[in-house]
Design an enzyme around this catalytic site. Structure first.
Site, PDB file in Angstrom:
ATOM      1  N   CYS A  13       0.808  -1.225   0.000  1.00  0.00           N
ATOM      2  CA  CYS A  13       0.000   0.000   0.000  1.00  0.00           C
ATOM      3  C   CYS A  13       0.844   1.278   0.000  1.00  0.00           C
ATOM      4  O   CYS A  13       0.330   2.355  -0.268  1.00  0.00           O
ATOM      5  CB  CYS A  13      -0.953  -0.008   1.173  1.00  0.00           C
ATOM      6  SG  CYS A  13      -2.143  -1.343   1.023  1.00  0.00           S
TER       7      CYS A  13
ATOM      8  N   HIS B 282      -3.609   6.977   2.191  1.00  0.00           N
ATOM      9  CA  HIS B 282      -3.923   5.649   1.662  1.00  0.00           C
ATOM     10  C   HIS B 282      -5.286   5.239   2.199  1.00  0.00           C
ATOM     11  O   HIS B 282      -5.590   5.463   3.372  1.00  0.00           O
ATOM     12  CB  HIS B 282      -2.843   4.648   2.098  1.00  0.00           C
ATOM     13  CG  HIS B 282      -3.229   3.237   1.808  1.00  0.00           C
ATOM     14  ND1 HIS B 282      -3.587   2.821   0.545  1.00  0.00           N
ATOM     15  CD2 HIS B 282      -3.345   2.153   2.616  1.00  0.00           C
ATOM     16  CE1 HIS B 282      -3.894   1.543   0.591  1.00  0.00           C
ATOM     17  NE2 HIS B 282      -3.761   1.114   1.832  1.00  0.00           N
TER      18      HIS B 282
ATOM     19  N   ASN C  22     -10.005  -0.596  -0.795  1.00  0.00           N
ATOM     20  CA  ASN C  22      -8.544  -0.469  -0.778  1.00  0.00           C
ATOM     21  C   ASN C  22      -7.979  -1.037  -2.085  1.00  0.00           C
ATOM     22  O   ASN C  22      -7.990  -2.243  -2.294  1.00  0.00           O
ATOM     23  CB  ASN C  22      -7.998  -1.237   0.440  1.00  0.00           C
ATOM     24  CG  ASN C  22      -6.480  -1.141   0.565  1.00  0.00           C
ATOM     25  OD1 ASN C  22      -5.799  -0.638  -0.331  1.00  0.00           O
ATOM     26  ND2 ASN C  22      -5.954  -1.626   1.677  1.00  0.00           N
TER      27      ASN C  22
HETATM   28  N1  ACO Z   1     -18.238  -9.022   8.607  1.00  0.00           N
HETATM   29  C1  ACO Z   1     -18.649  -9.279   9.850  1.00  0.00           C
HETATM   30  N2  ACO Z   1     -17.813  -9.570  10.848  1.00  0.00           N
HETATM   31  C2  ACO Z   1     -16.489  -9.580  10.567  1.00  0.00           C
HETATM   32  C3  ACO Z   1     -15.982  -9.317   9.291  1.00  0.00           C
HETATM   33  C4  ACO Z   1     -16.908  -9.031   8.273  1.00  0.00           C
HETATM   34  N3  ACO Z   1     -16.556  -8.752   7.008  1.00  0.00           N
HETATM   35  N4  ACO Z   1     -14.644  -9.400   9.325  1.00  0.00           N
HETATM   36  C5  ACO Z   1     -14.302  -9.704  10.587  1.00  0.00           C
HETATM   37  N5  ACO Z   1     -15.412  -9.834  11.333  1.00  0.00           N
HETATM   38  C6  ACO Z   1     -15.511 -10.158  12.751  1.00  0.00           C
HETATM   39  C7  ACO Z   1     -14.283 -10.900  13.247  1.00  0.00           C
HETATM   40  O1  ACO Z   1     -14.394 -12.280  12.942  1.00  0.00           O
HETATM   41  C8  ACO Z   1     -14.362 -10.625  14.728  1.00  0.00           C
HETATM   42  O2  ACO Z   1     -15.307 -11.484  15.305  1.00  0.00           O
HETATM   43  P1  ACO Z   1     -15.015 -12.168  16.730  1.00  0.00           P
HETATM   44  O3  ACO Z   1     -14.905 -11.008  17.685  1.00  0.00           O
HETATM   45  O4  ACO Z   1     -16.216 -13.022  16.920  1.00  0.00           O
HETATM   46  O5  ACO Z   1     -13.732 -12.918  16.550  1.00  0.00           O
HETATM   47  C9  ACO Z   1     -14.914  -9.196  14.777  1.00  0.00           C
HETATM   48  O6  ACO Z   1     -15.537  -8.958  13.509  1.00  0.00           O
HETATM   49  C10 ACO Z   1     -13.861  -8.152  15.017  1.00  0.00           C
HETATM   50  O7  ACO Z   1     -12.746  -8.415  14.135  1.00  0.00           O
HETATM   51  P2  ACO Z   1     -11.468  -7.490  14.115  1.00  0.00           P
HETATM   52  O8  ACO Z   1     -10.455  -8.071  13.174  1.00  0.00           O
HETATM   53  O9  ACO Z   1     -11.071  -7.202  15.517  1.00  0.00           O
HETATM   54  O10 ACO Z   1     -12.090  -6.181  13.468  1.00  0.00           O
HETATM   55  P3  ACO Z   1     -11.408  -4.798  13.306  1.00  0.00           P
HETATM   56  O11 ACO Z   1     -12.203  -3.771  13.970  1.00  0.00           O
HETATM   57  O12 ACO Z   1      -9.930  -4.848  13.578  1.00  0.00           O
HETATM   58  O13 ACO Z   1     -11.563  -4.545  11.741  1.00  0.00           O
HETATM   59  C11 ACO Z   1     -10.129  -4.582   9.796  1.00  0.00           C
HETATM   60  C12 ACO Z   1     -10.916  -5.408  10.826  1.00  0.00           C
HETATM   61  C13 ACO Z   1     -11.128  -3.718   9.052  1.00  0.00           C
HETATM   62  C14 ACO Z   1      -9.437  -5.524   8.826  1.00  0.00           C
HETATM   63  C15 ACO Z   1      -9.110  -3.703  10.531  1.00  0.00           C
HETATM   64  O14 ACO Z   1      -8.361  -4.488  11.420  1.00  0.00           O
HETATM   65  C16 ACO Z   1      -8.142  -2.994   9.609  1.00  0.00           C
HETATM   66  O15 ACO Z   1      -8.515  -2.078   8.906  1.00  0.00           O
HETATM   67  N6  ACO Z   1      -6.854  -3.363   9.632  1.00  0.00           N
HETATM   68  C17 ACO Z   1      -5.797  -2.632   8.925  1.00  0.00           C
HETATM   69  C18 ACO Z   1      -5.887  -2.770   7.426  1.00  0.00           C
HETATM   70  C19 ACO Z   1      -4.709  -2.059   6.788  1.00  0.00           C
HETATM   71  O16 ACO Z   1      -4.433  -0.895   7.051  1.00  0.00           O
HETATM   72  N7  ACO Z   1      -3.943  -2.770   5.966  1.00  0.00           N
HETATM   73  C20 ACO Z   1      -2.713  -2.190   5.415  1.00  0.00           C
HETATM   74  C21 ACO Z   1      -2.852  -1.893   4.002  1.00  0.00           C
HETATM   75  S1  ACO Z   1      -3.280  -3.288   3.011  1.00  0.00           S
HETATM   76  C22 ACO Z   1      -1.858  -3.697   2.097  1.00  0.00           C
HETATM   77  O17 ACO Z   1      -0.779  -3.270   2.336  1.00  0.00           O
HETATM   78  C23 ACO Z   1      -2.061  -4.699   0.959  1.00  0.00           C
END
Ligand code: ACO
Length: 334
Positions: free
Chosen positions: A116, A256, A286
């Site tokens: 990214c 980003h 993204n």
């Molecule tokens: N729908 C419903 N529930 C979901 C989904 C979904 N699509 N995805 C995850 N959940 C659930 C999980 O299973 C979890 O359930 P549990 O508590 O029963 O285990 C709950 O939601 C919370 O999951 P988290 O992973 O804690 O959710 P979070 O608030 O962290 O959001 C996300 C997840 C959006 C991926 C976030 O962590 C994020 O944005 N991370 C950073 C992404 C990023 O910046 N990446 C870098 C760039 S990408 C690159 O370089 C290619």
């Protein structure tokens, strides 16, 4: 006369027509529109559905739009850099395919892999060739066909990503416009929080890598989220403070587009209101290396010569960085 800088003098973009909405995902995995919107800010993404077309197709179309807008002969381009983690093939470089497709027959071309942060790293690299006086026209492209490495049965990653490409032309400037400052970082110690395990020299393609789904992107959301919030905010703040810029000096933060909450934290840290933040995550998700130049393409018409932009990114590697750009032209005409 000011020192020789690399100015962005044109922008081009390409987005595939097909859309995947949150409602579509409700039929594919156990998720819902509310979760996706509140946790990420995404409503829909563009998907390049044609299986015969890949990242170079989108990148070349973005470049063709830029060349047409500027009425530029592709033979004038001296260097093409493509930032991508979804190259058409391991080799040759996608940039070589793009240069051939657009007729940039006098250019040399190569790819940069920084997930990214790829566009920022490519921008910084391309700028050095302008600042050194070696080149006068460098094309920097960010392009990713994320749908080719996303597991559409994994709800934790599939809702996040989309496909797209966008590019900028870098040319010399001595009037005080262009890339004023930048800062880049990487830390490979947490590589396995965000990676694609299979297909490389560590895990060459085999029945086992396919069975283990190692040809798909893998992300541990929480650790990446925490590192992204800190990394992106820290580096953006460092650029702003080092150059004694205040929130009032900044026309736009161009972050980003991975997660609205990460963007919000970065803007707050810089003292910039959300009205000064370029946001298109809602429409495209993204698109990895394409997010920042896609923002520039979407906002180009309202940008004015002299506008201060802060670009900031965080991604797999980990990689992160920020850049201060003083915009070099008014609206869509260079
Ligand atoms: N729908 C419903 N529930 C979901 C989904 C979904 N699509 N995805 C995850 N959940 C659930 C999980 O299973 C979890 O359930 P549990 O508590 O029963 O285990 C709950 O939601 C919370 O999951 P988290 O992973 O804690 O959710 P979070 O608030 O962290 O959001 C996300 C997840 C959006 C991926 C976030 O962590 C994020 O944005 N991370 C950073 C992404 C990023 O910046 N990446 C870098 C760039 S990408 C690159 O370089 C290619």
């Amino acid at each position: 006369m000011q020192s020789l800088r690399a100015a962005i003098t044109a922008v081009g973009h390409y987005l595939p027509e097909d859309r995947l909405t949150n409602a579509d995902f409700e039929k594919m995995v156990d998720t819902n529109d509310e979760w996706i919107r509140t946790r990420t800010g995404i409503r829909e993404r563009r998907i390049l559905k044609d299986p015969t077309k890949a990242t170079s197709f989108m990148a070349a179309n973005a470049a063709k739009e830029l060349l047409a807008k500027r009425k530029l002969d592709p033979k004038e381009i001296e260097l093409v850099i493509v930032a991508t983690v979804t190259p058409d093939m391991f080799f040759p470089a996608t940039a070589c395919l793009v240069a051939a497709e657009i007729g940039a027959t006098n250019a040399w071309a190569y790819d940069i892999s920084a997930a990214c942060s790829g566009f920022l790293f490519a921008l910084s690299t391309g700028a050095r060739f302008i600042e050194s006086g070696k080149h006068k026209k460098v094309l920097v492209i960010g392009a990713d066909k994320m749908s080719s490495i996303v597991d559409y049965t994994d709800r934790t990653t599939c809702v996040l990503f989309g496909d797209g490409a966008a590019c900028v032309l870098l040319e010399p400037d001595t009037q005080g416009y262009g890339l004023m400052d930048s800062e880049e970082h990487s830390d490979g110690s947490q590589w396995n929080s965000l990676c694609m395990l299979g297909g490389g020299s560590l895990n060459p393609p085999s029945a086992v890598t396919i069975e283990k789904k190692w040809h798909f992107l893998h992300q541990e959301g929480q650790p990446v989220f925490k590192a992204a919030v800190k990394g992106m905010a820290d580096v953006a703040a460092a650029i702003v403070e080092r150059n004694q810029l205040t929130g009032d000096d900044i026309r736009y933060l161009v972050p980003h587009q991975a997660n609205l909450r990460i963007i919000d934290a970065t803007a707050r840290r810089m003292g910039v209101g959300m009205d000064k933040v370029m946001l298109n995550i809602e429409r495209y998700g993204n698109t990895t290396a394409a997010t920042i130049p896609l923002c520039l393409a979407d906002w180009e018409a309202e940008l004015r010569k002299g506008d201060n932009l802060i670009l900031a990114a965080f991604g797999g590697g980990f990689t992160w960085g920020a850049a201060w750009i003083r915009w070099a032209y008014d609206g869509t005409g260079a």
